[in-house]
Design a protein around this motif. Structure first.
Motif, PDB file in Angstrom:
ATOM      1  N   LEU A 120       2.396   1.846  -3.472  1.00 38.33           N
ATOM      2  CA  LEU A 120       1.236   2.446  -4.512  1.00 38.33           C
ATOM      3  C   LEU A 120       1.205   3.852  -4.149  1.00 38.33           C
ATOM      4  O   LEU A 120       0.871   4.767  -4.858  1.00 38.33           O
ATOM      5  N   LYS A 121       1.176   4.195  -2.617  1.00 37.31           N
ATOM      6  CA  LYS A 121       0.723   5.500  -2.236  1.00 37.31           C
ATOM      7  C   LYS A 121       2.261   6.395  -3.019  1.00 37.31           C
ATOM      8  O   LYS A 121       1.743   7.657  -3.286  1.00 37.31           O
ATOM      9  N   SER A 166       0.941  -1.211  -0.005  1.00 42.09           N
ATOM     10  CA  SER A 166      -0.011  -0.018   0.078  1.00 42.09           C
ATOM     11  C   SER A 166       0.929   1.236  -0.164  1.00 42.09           C
ATOM     12  O   SER A 166       0.468   2.310  -0.702  1.00 42.09           O
ATOM     13  N   SER A 196      -3.772   1.992  -3.727  1.00 43.17           N
ATOM     14  CA  SER A 196      -3.102   1.783  -2.374  1.00 43.17           C
ATOM     15  C   SER A 196      -4.164   1.669  -1.300  1.00 43.17           C
ATOM     16  O   SER A 196      -4.041   0.766  -0.460  1.00 43.17           O
TER      17      SER A 196
END
Ligand code: ADP
Ligand code: MG
Length: 206
Positions: A65-66, A62, A92
């Motif tokens: 992805l962020k 996550s 995310s």
């Protein structure tokens, strides 16, 4: 076997390589029905993503992805930066608190990414946008039983979806200004979506 933060960084690096390799192709596609900046926008964005991932090594899928999302949002102009940024941000959020992503998580991330693009850009399938690659990708991915299979099905469907944008008349984005003259050309954003998914699928298949 699941997809860890480290695996995801490898996939994002592969995506950045693909974007660099196809920069000119994406510029040329966008030159015909847009303003010619799509390849440059994405190449610059993914170069910044690589730098951001070097700076801070995010410790969960996550978080990776962020980092991708916030970098694309801040570094990439045009329509595609905020759209891809929103896609990665929603992805995310969809896998928050997961140490490793299984096939259902990857499917949830792809579904959320599509939701983000649609929420932001309001395009429907057939409007000749990246949605024409991502929407069939998400539908096809649902049949996958492993992370590699989910992503392979998504990439195959996205390629077909991008090819299928050729005859379409654009109803969203800059290409829509051309009206009927936008037909007979592939949408650059649909093409870049298929390239990103193929890069992820190839890493997952290793
Ligand atoms: P710009 O059009 O601002 O120059 P880019 O060239 O980077 O931005 O990106 C163009 C791509 O963005 C298009 O090929 C299309 O796939 C995608 N796009 C544009 N508008 C939308 C929208 N409203 N919804 C989804 N995708 C869109
Ligand atoms: Mg453009």
């Amino acid at each position: 076997m699941g997809c860890t933060a480290e695996d995801l960084v490898t996939a994002i690096r592969a995506a950045a390589d693909t974007v660099a390799d196809h920069r000119v192709e994406l510029i040329q596609l966008d030159r015909v029905i847009g303003d010619g900046d799509h390849g440059e926008n994405l190449a610059r964005g993914f170069t910044a993503v690589l730098a951001a991932l070097e700076q801070s090594t995010p410790d969960s899928p996550s978080a990776v992805l962020k980092t991708v999302a916030s970098t694309l949002i801040s570094k990439v102009g045009g329509a595609a930066g905020p759209l891809y940024g929103t896609a990665f941000l929603r992805a995310s959020a969809a896998v928050k608190d997961k140490a490793e992503l299984g096939p259902a998580d990857v499917l949830a991330a792809l579904t959320a990414a599509l939701g983000g693009v649609v929420a932001r850009g309001k395009a429907e399938p057939g409007d000749k946008t990246m949605v024409d690659a991502l929407d069939p990708a998400v539908k096809a991915a649902a049949a996958g039983e492993s992370v590699a299979e989910v992503l392979a099905l998504a990439a195959d469907a996205a390629e077909k979806g991008a090819d299928a944008t050729v005859p379409l008349v654009a109803r969203k984005g800059r290409a829509s200004y051309l009206g009927e003259r936008s037909a007979d050309h592939m949408d650059p954003g649909a093409r870049s979506t298929s390239l990103l998914l193929r890069a992820f699928a190839e890493v997952a298949a290793r």
